[in-house]
Design a protein around this motif. Structure first.
Motif, PDB file in Angstrom:
ATOM      1  N   LEU A   1      24.424   6.045  -2.027  1.00 23.42           N
ATOM      2  CA  LEU A   1      23.284   5.630  -2.831  1.00 23.42           C
ATOM      3  C   LEU A   1      22.005   5.620  -2.012  1.00 23.42           C
ATOM      4  O   LEU A   1      22.031   5.353  -0.798  1.00 23.42           O
ATOM      5  CB  LEU A   1      23.526   4.232  -3.399  1.00 23.42           C
ATOM      6  CG  LEU A   1      24.767   4.031  -4.272  1.00 23.42           C
ATOM      7  CD1 LEU A   1      24.791   2.611  -4.833  1.00 23.42           C
ATOM      8  CD2 LEU A   1      24.817   5.052  -5.388  1.00 23.42           C
ATOM      9  N   PRO A   2      20.863   5.877  -2.631  1.00 22.19           N
ATOM     10  CA  PRO A   2      19.576   5.694  -1.933  1.00 22.19           C
ATOM     11  C   PRO A   2      19.402   4.247  -1.502  1.00 22.19           C
ATOM     12  O   PRO A   2      20.029   3.329  -2.050  1.00 22.19           O
ATOM     13  CB  PRO A   2      18.543   6.101  -2.992  1.00 22.19           C
ATOM     14  CG  PRO A   2      19.297   6.940  -3.972  1.00 22.19           C
ATOM     15  CD  PRO A   2      20.693   6.417  -3.988  1.00 22.19           C
ATOM     16  N   ASP A   3      18.521   4.031  -0.531  1.00 25.87           N
ATOM     17  CA  ASP A   3      18.335   2.685   0.015  1.00 25.87           C
ATOM     18  C   ASP A   3      17.841   1.692  -1.025  1.00 25.87           C
ATOM     19  O   ASP A   3      18.149   0.501  -0.946  1.00 25.87           O
ATOM     20  CB  ASP A   3      17.355   2.735   1.195  1.00 25.87           C
ATOM     21  CG  ASP A   3      17.915   3.526   2.364  1.00 25.87           C
ATOM     22  OD1 ASP A   3      19.163   3.643   2.449  1.00 25.87           O
ATOM     23  OD2 ASP A   3      17.125   4.036   3.168  1.00 25.87           O
ATOM     24  N   ASP A   4      17.050   2.167  -1.989  1.00 23.05           N
ATOM     25  CA  ASP A   4      16.462   1.255  -2.971  1.00 23.05           C
ATOM     26  C   ASP A   4      17.208   1.290  -4.296  1.00 23.05           C
ATOM     27  O   ASP A   4      16.635   1.024  -5.353  1.00 23.05           O
ATOM     28  CB  ASP A   4      14.993   1.605  -3.216  1.00 23.05           C
ATOM     29  CG  ASP A   4      14.831   3.008  -3.785  1.00 23.05           C
ATOM     30  OD1 ASP A   4      15.750   3.822  -3.616  1.00 23.05           O
ATOM     31  OD2 ASP A   4      13.779   3.280  -4.408  1.00 23.05           O
TER      32      ASP A   4
ATOM     33  N   GLY B   1      27.928  -0.275 -14.553  1.00 18.12           N
ATOM     34  CA  GLY B   1      28.227   1.018 -13.956  1.00 18.12           C
ATOM     35  C   GLY B   1      27.054   1.965 -13.864  1.00 18.12           C
ATOM     36  O   GLY B   1      27.214   3.104 -13.446  1.00 18.12           O
ATOM     37  N   GLN B   2      25.844   1.498 -14.269  1.00 15.68           N
ATOM     38  CA  GLN B   2      24.680   2.376 -14.163  1.00 15.68           C
ATOM     39  C   GLN B   2      24.154   2.379 -12.736  1.00 15.68           C
ATOM     40  O   GLN B   2      24.242   1.379 -12.020  1.00 15.68           O
ATOM     41  CB  GLN B   2      23.540   1.914 -15.081  1.00 15.68           C
ATOM     42  CG  GLN B   2      23.946   1.509 -16.465  1.00 15.68           C
ATOM     43  CD  GLN B   2      24.058   0.008 -16.610  1.00 15.68           C
ATOM     44  OE1 GLN B   2      24.647  -0.660 -15.775  1.00 15.68           O
ATOM     45  NE2 GLN B   2      23.480  -0.510 -17.665  1.00 15.68           N
ATOM     46  N   LEU B   3      23.590   3.510 -12.352  1.00 13.80           N
ATOM     47  CA  LEU B   3      22.866   3.590 -11.088  1.00 13.80           C
ATOM     48  C   LEU B   3      21.424   3.178 -11.358  1.00 13.80           C
ATOM     49  O   LEU B   3      20.736   3.789 -12.183  1.00 13.80           O
ATOM     50  CB  LEU B   3      22.920   5.006 -10.519  1.00 13.80           C
ATOM     51  CG  LEU B   3      22.197   5.230  -9.192  1.00 13.80           C
ATOM     52  CD1 LEU B   3      22.769   4.341  -8.102  1.00 13.80           C
ATOM     53  CD2 LEU B   3      22.271   6.694  -8.782  1.00 13.80           C
ATOM     54  N   LEU B   4      20.944   2.140 -10.668  1.00 12.74           N
ATOM     55  CA  LEU B   4      19.645   1.549 -10.951  1.00 12.74           C
ATOM     56  C   LEU B   4      18.775   1.534  -9.707  1.00 12.74           C
ATOM     57  O   LEU B   4      19.274   1.348  -8.588  1.00 12.74           O
ATOM     58  CB  LEU B   4      19.808   0.109 -11.471  1.00 12.74           C
ATOM     59  CG  LEU B   4      20.611  -0.056 -12.764  1.00 12.74           C
ATOM     60  CD1 LEU B   4      20.967  -1.516 -12.979  1.00 12.74           C
ATOM     61  CD2 LEU B   4      19.829   0.480 -13.934  1.00 12.74           C
ATOM     62  N   ALA B   5      17.487   1.740  -9.913  1.00 15.16           N
ATOM     63  CA  ALA B   5      16.501   1.571  -8.840  1.00 15.16           C
ATOM     64  C   ALA B   5      15.988   0.135  -8.875  1.00 15.16           C
ATOM     65  O   ALA B   5      15.996  -0.520  -9.923  1.00 15.16           O
ATOM     66  CB  ALA B   5      15.350   2.549  -9.011  1.00 15.16           C
TER      67      ALA B   5
ATOM     68  N   PRO C   1       6.078   8.982  -0.081  1.00 16.96           N
ATOM     69  CA  PRO C   1       6.214   8.412   1.270  1.00 16.96           C
ATOM     70  C   PRO C   1       7.460   8.889   2.005  1.00 16.96           C
ATOM     71  O   PRO C   1       7.403   9.186   3.197  1.00 16.96           O
ATOM     72  CB  PRO C   1       6.246   6.907   0.998  1.00 16.96           C
ATOM     73  CG  PRO C   1       5.566   6.723  -0.315  1.00 16.96           C
ATOM     74  CD  PRO C   1       5.893   7.947  -1.108  1.00 16.96           C
ATOM     75  N   GLU C   2       8.612   8.957   1.308  1.00 16.81           N
ATOM     76  CA  GLU C   2       9.848   9.341   1.981  1.00 16.81           C
ATOM     77  C   GLU C   2       9.801  10.790   2.438  1.00 16.81           C
ATOM     78  O   GLU C   2      10.128  11.101   3.587  1.00 16.81           O
ATOM     79  CB  GLU C   2      11.036   9.112   1.048  1.00 16.81           C
ATOM     80  CG  GLU C   2      11.232   7.655   0.649  1.00 16.81           C
ATOM     81  CD  GLU C   2      12.403   7.489  -0.289  1.00 16.81           C
ATOM     82  OE1 GLU C   2      13.071   8.516  -0.581  1.00 16.81           O
ATOM     83  OE2 GLU C   2      12.653   6.360  -0.738  1.00 16.81           O
ATOM     84  N   LEU C   3       9.414  11.685   1.531  1.00 14.50           N
ATOM     85  CA  LEU C   3       9.347  13.099   1.894  1.00 14.50           C
ATOM     86  C   LEU C   3       8.292  13.335   2.968  1.00 14.50           C
ATOM     87  O   LEU C   3       8.496  14.140   3.887  1.00 14.50           O
ATOM     88  CB  LEU C   3       9.045  13.941   0.656  1.00 14.50           C
ATOM     89  CG  LEU C   3       9.066  15.463   0.847  1.00 14.50           C
ATOM     90  CD1 LEU C   3      10.423  15.917   1.353  1.00 14.50           C
ATOM     91  CD2 LEU C   3       8.724  16.169  -0.456  1.00 14.50           C
TER      92      LEU C   3
END
Length: 663
Positions: free
Chosen positions: A296-299, A306-310, A527-529
Motif C-alpha cells: 500500500l502507499p504510505d498514505d 475492504g476498500q483501499l482508502l487514502a 511532490p512525490e514524483l
C-alpha cells in the motif's frame, strides 16, 4: 468621441477578448454568455459609429444588476469555481463600458492574462494547454500593439509576441521542474470544483450507476507488471454499502477506519500493477480484490469493508503501485453485532420479496445452494439488462423482481442483497469498476466512468465474504467482454459508445495514449514524483533544490539579457575593405588622430601625414589600396590580401612610443 486606440487595434483587442472567454461558454449561465457577447458587440459598434459612452449611473446600475444576478443564480454564493469564474467573466466584460484611456486598456489586458488561468479550473488536458498557448500569444501581441498609437501589422505583433513567449518557456520549464510542489491543488476549491468532479456516488440508488455509463471520462489507467487477469476477474473495488433504507444503499457507520488486515487471508499468486488515478471527490483508491497491505502507499490503508482508502480526499491525479491477490478469504468469522448489521432490513418494505426469501429458505437450507438458486433464477427467467429501466415505486425490489424485471447492475446488486438478507444470509453491496479497455499503443488499460459497476458480497460460513455478481447471471457479456457487447443487441448504446467506428477507435486509442503520457509526465508531477526525479539529479534536500533553481534561473535570465542587448549592438561590417579601414582608423584614434565626421579617406590620410610625416608613405599606400578596393575596382583576393597586410604592418602606437623615447 476621443478613442485612445485606433479602430483596427480596438477590434483586434475585442477579438482576443472573445477568444479568451470562449471556452467558458459551456460553464456560464446562458444569460451571462449573452450579456458578455452583447457588451463586446456593442463596444465594437460604439467605436465604429462614434456613439457616446454610457454615463456613470448607467455603469453602476449594470454592475449592480450583474452582481445580483450572479448572486441569485448561485443561491447566494460568490465563492467557488463556478460562481467566482462567472463573476470574474462578467466584470471583465463590463470593463468595456469605461474603456477609454491607456490605464483601462492595460487593466483589461492584464485581466485577460488572469482569465487564462481560470480555464485550468475546468480542464488541464493537452488541448486546453495548446489553446491557452495560442491565447497567450494573441494577448501578448495585442499588448505590444496597444503600446503604439498607430496600428501595427498583425504579422509584426504576432512575431514579436511569439518571440517573447518563447523566451519565457525555458524559465517556465525550470520553475515547473524545480520549484517545490505543494501537496494538493494550488487553490482551495469547494466541492463544485473540477478537482471534485465525476466519480462513484457515496450511496447507491436505482439509476445512480447507469448515469455514469453516459460519461466517457477516464476514471484511472492501469499498467500491469506481468500477467493480466481476464476481464471477468478485473473487479476494481470502491465504496461498500451495508445499510438499505428502502430506496438507497449507503454506509451505516463511517468506513474510514482501518483494522481489516487481521481478518484477511491472501491466497494464490499475486498480481502487480500501477494505477494512475484521476482526481475525484472521494478517498477511494481503487484496487483489484484484494490488495496486499505491504504494497500500500504510505498514505493509504484498507478500510473496515475492504476498500483501499487514502487518508485525505483525492483532489489531484496520483499514481500508486499495488500487489493484489485474486484469491483470498475475507473475514471468515463474523461477530454477532456485525451479523445483525448485515441482516438488517427496513420494516414494511417489499413484502413479496420477503415471502420469496422464506420460500427459498424452506427449499435450500445450505447458504451456498440458496445463492446458486437465486442466480439460476436471474439467468433462466426473463430478466433484462438495460440502461433504461422503468421507474420503481415504494416497494422497488418487489416491483423489479416480479413486475418490470428490467434493470441495470445497481438494480440486480441491490435486489440480490435484499433477497439474501431476507433469507438470513449476511449481504452487502459493493460498487466500483469492472473490466477496462486495452490500449495497444501504451500497453495499458483504461477504466472509464462507463465501466462503473455494482455487485454483491455474501458471507458464507468458513469462507467469509464471497463476491457474487448477479449481473453476470443475466448478461455474461457485460463481465466477460464489455458493456457494448451487453447492450448492443438489446437497445441503443450511449452516444460515445454507439459512435465508435474502427477508425474512431484507432484515433481515440492514439489520443488516449497521448493523454496518458501527458498525465503521467505533467499533470501528476506532484511532490512525490518531483522528489523521486530530483533525487536522480542529486538534489536530495530543499536547500540544494533552491540553490539549483537560483543558479539556473539567474543563468537563463542573464542569457536572455545578453540576447536582448545584442539587438542594440551595431551591425557587423560585411565589406572586407571597409572592415580593414575601420581597423586602421581605430588605431589612429588611439594615437590621438580620430577621423572627423564627413572627412573622406584621402583628406584624412593627408591630415595624418601632415602631423606624422614618418607615417606618410604607409598611410598613403593603405589609402590607395582601400579606395581602389572599395570605390574603383571590383574586389579581388590579391588586392584584399595586400590591404590586410598593409594594415597589419602599420603600427602607429609603436612609432609614437619610439618618437617619445627619442625625445
Amino acid at each position: 468621441m476621443n478613442e485612445y486606440l485606433p479602430l483596427a487595434t480596438l477590434l483586434r483587442l475585442l477579438a482576443v477578448l472573445t477568444l479568451t472567454l470562449a471556452p467558458h461558454v459551456g460553464h456560464l449561465p446562458p444569460w451571462v454568455s449573452a450579456l458578455i457577447a452583447g457588451l463586446i458587440v456593442w463596444r465594437g459598434l460604439t467605436a465604429y459609429r462614434q456613439w457616446r459612452m454610457p454615463g456613470t449611473m448607467v455603469k453602476i446600475a449594470l454592475a449592480l444588476l450583474a452582481f445580483v444576478g450572479v448572486l441569485v443564480h448561485f443561491d447566494g454564493r460568490l465563492g467557488g469555481q463556478n460562481a467566482g469564474t462567472t463573476l470574474l467573466c462578467v466584470m471583465t466584460a463590463l470593463k468595456l463600458l469605461e474603456f477609454k484611456g491607456r490605464r483601462d486598456v492595460m487593466v483589461l489586458i492584464f485581466l485577460m492574462y488572469f482569465m487564462l488561468l481560470t480555464h485550468f479550473l475546468f480542464s488541464q488536458e493537452m488541448w486546453t494547454v495548446a489553446y491557452l498557448f495560442v491565447c497567450v500569444l494573441a494577448v501578448t501581441a495585442v499588448l505590444i500593439e496597444c503600446q503604439h498609437r498607430g496600428a501595427l501589422s498583425p504579422r509584426i505583433t504576432l512575431r514579436k509576441g511569439g518571440i517573447m513567449v518563447l523566451q519565457a518557456l525555458p524559465l517556465m520549464v525550470l520553475l515547473f521542474v524545480l520549484f517545490p510542489r505543494i501537496p494538493g491543488p494550488l487553490w482551495g476549491l469547494p466541492e463544485d470544483s473540477a478537482a471534485a468532479r465525476s466519480g462513484l456516488p457515496d450511496q447507491m440508488a436505482p439509476g445512480d450507476i447507469s448515469r455514469l455509463i453516459e460519461s466517457d471520462e477516464v476514471a484511472f489507467r492501469v499498467e500491469f507488471h506481468g500477467p493480466v487477469p481476464p476481464p471477468s476477474a478485473r473487479y476494481w473495488r470502491g465504496p461498500v454499502f451495508d445499510h438499505f433504507d428502502g430506496r438507497a444503499w449507503r454506509d451505516s457507520v463511517p468506513t474510514f477506519a482501518s483494522g481489516l488486515s487481521s481478518r484477511l487471508e491472501l491466497l494464490g499468486e499475486p498480481v502487480s500493477y500501477a494505477i494512475m488515478l484521476e482526481s475525484q471527490r472521494g478517498r477511494w483508491l481503487f484496487a483489484l480484490d484484494m490488495p496486499a497491505a505491504r504494497s500500500l502507499p504510505d498514505d493509504a490503508f484498507i478500510g473496515r469493508e475492504g476498500q483501499l482508502l487514502a487518508r485525505k480526499p483525492v483532489t489531484e491525479r496520483r499514481r500508486y503501485e499495488l500487489t493484489s491477490y485474486m484469491q483470498y478469504r475475507l473475514a471468515p468469522e463474523l461477530d454477532e453485532h456485525a451479523r445483525k448489521r448485515y441482516l438488517r432490513l427496513p420494516p414494511d418494505f417489499n413484502p413479496r420479496t420477503r415471502t420469496l426469501a422464506a420460500t427459498l429458505r424452506t427449499h435450500y437450507t445450505d447458504d451456498e445452494a440458496l445463492v446458486t438458486a437465486v442466480l439460476r433464477m436471474f439467468h433462466e427467467q426473463p430478466f433484462v439488462y438495460t440502461l433504461r429501466p422503468p421507474p420503481l415505486g415504494r416497494h422497488s425490489v418487489d416491483e423489479f423482481l416480479f413486475d418490470t424485471r428490467r434493470g441495470f447492475c445497481e438494480h440486480y446488486a441491490g435486489a440480490f442483497s435484499f433477497l439474501m438478507r431476507a433469507a438470513g444470509i449476511p449481504a452487502r453491496v459493493v460498487t466500483g469498476y469492472q473490466g477496462g479497455q486495452h490500449n495497444v499503443f501504451g500497453d495499458y488499460y483504461v477504466v472509464r466512468q462507463s465501466d462503473a459497476h455494482a455487485w454483491a458480497e455474501v458471507w458464507i460460513e468458513n469462507r467469509g465474504w464471497v463476491r457474487v455478481d448477479p449481473t453476470a447471471a443475466v448478461s455474461p457479456q457485460r463481465i466477460e467482454q464489455s458493456i457494448e457487447a451487453a447492450l448492443d443487441a438489446a437497445e441503443g448504446l450511449p452516444g460515445h459508445l454507439a459512435a465508435r467506428t474502427r477508425l474512431r477507435f484507432y484515433l481515440e486509442a492514439r489520443w488516449e495514449w497521448l493523454n496518458g503520457r501527458w498525465n503521467a509526465l505533467v499533470l501528476s508531477y506532484g511532490p512525490e514524483l518531483q522528489q523521486r526525479f530530483l533525487e536522480r539529479l542529486g538534489l536530495d534536500d530543499l536547500r540544494d533544490t533552491i540553490l539549483a533553481l537560483t543558479v539556473l534561473g539567474t543563468s537563463i535570465l542573464a542569457f536572455m539579457g545578453v540576447l536582448t542587448l545584442r539587438q542594440f549592438a551595431p551591425e557587423p561590417v560585411r565589406d572586407a575593405a571597409l572592415r580593414e579601414w575601420q581597423r586602421l582608423t581605430r588605431r589612429l584614434a588611439r594615437a590621438g588622430l580620430p577621423q572627423r565626421p564627413g572627412e573622406g579617406p584621402r583628406d584624412y590620410a593627408a591630415r595624418v601625414a601632415a602631423v606624422h610625416p614618418e607615417w606618410a608613405q604607409a598611410i598613403h599606400h593603405i589609402t590607395q589600396l582601400y579606395v581602389r578596393m572599395r570605390y574603383l575596382d571590383d574586389p579581388d583576393p590579391a588586392g584584399q590580401n595586400a590591404l590586410v597586410d598593409a594594415v597589419r604592418a602599420f603600427k602607429p602606437r609603436s612609432a609614437r612610443r619610439r618618437s617619445w623615447i627619442r625625445s
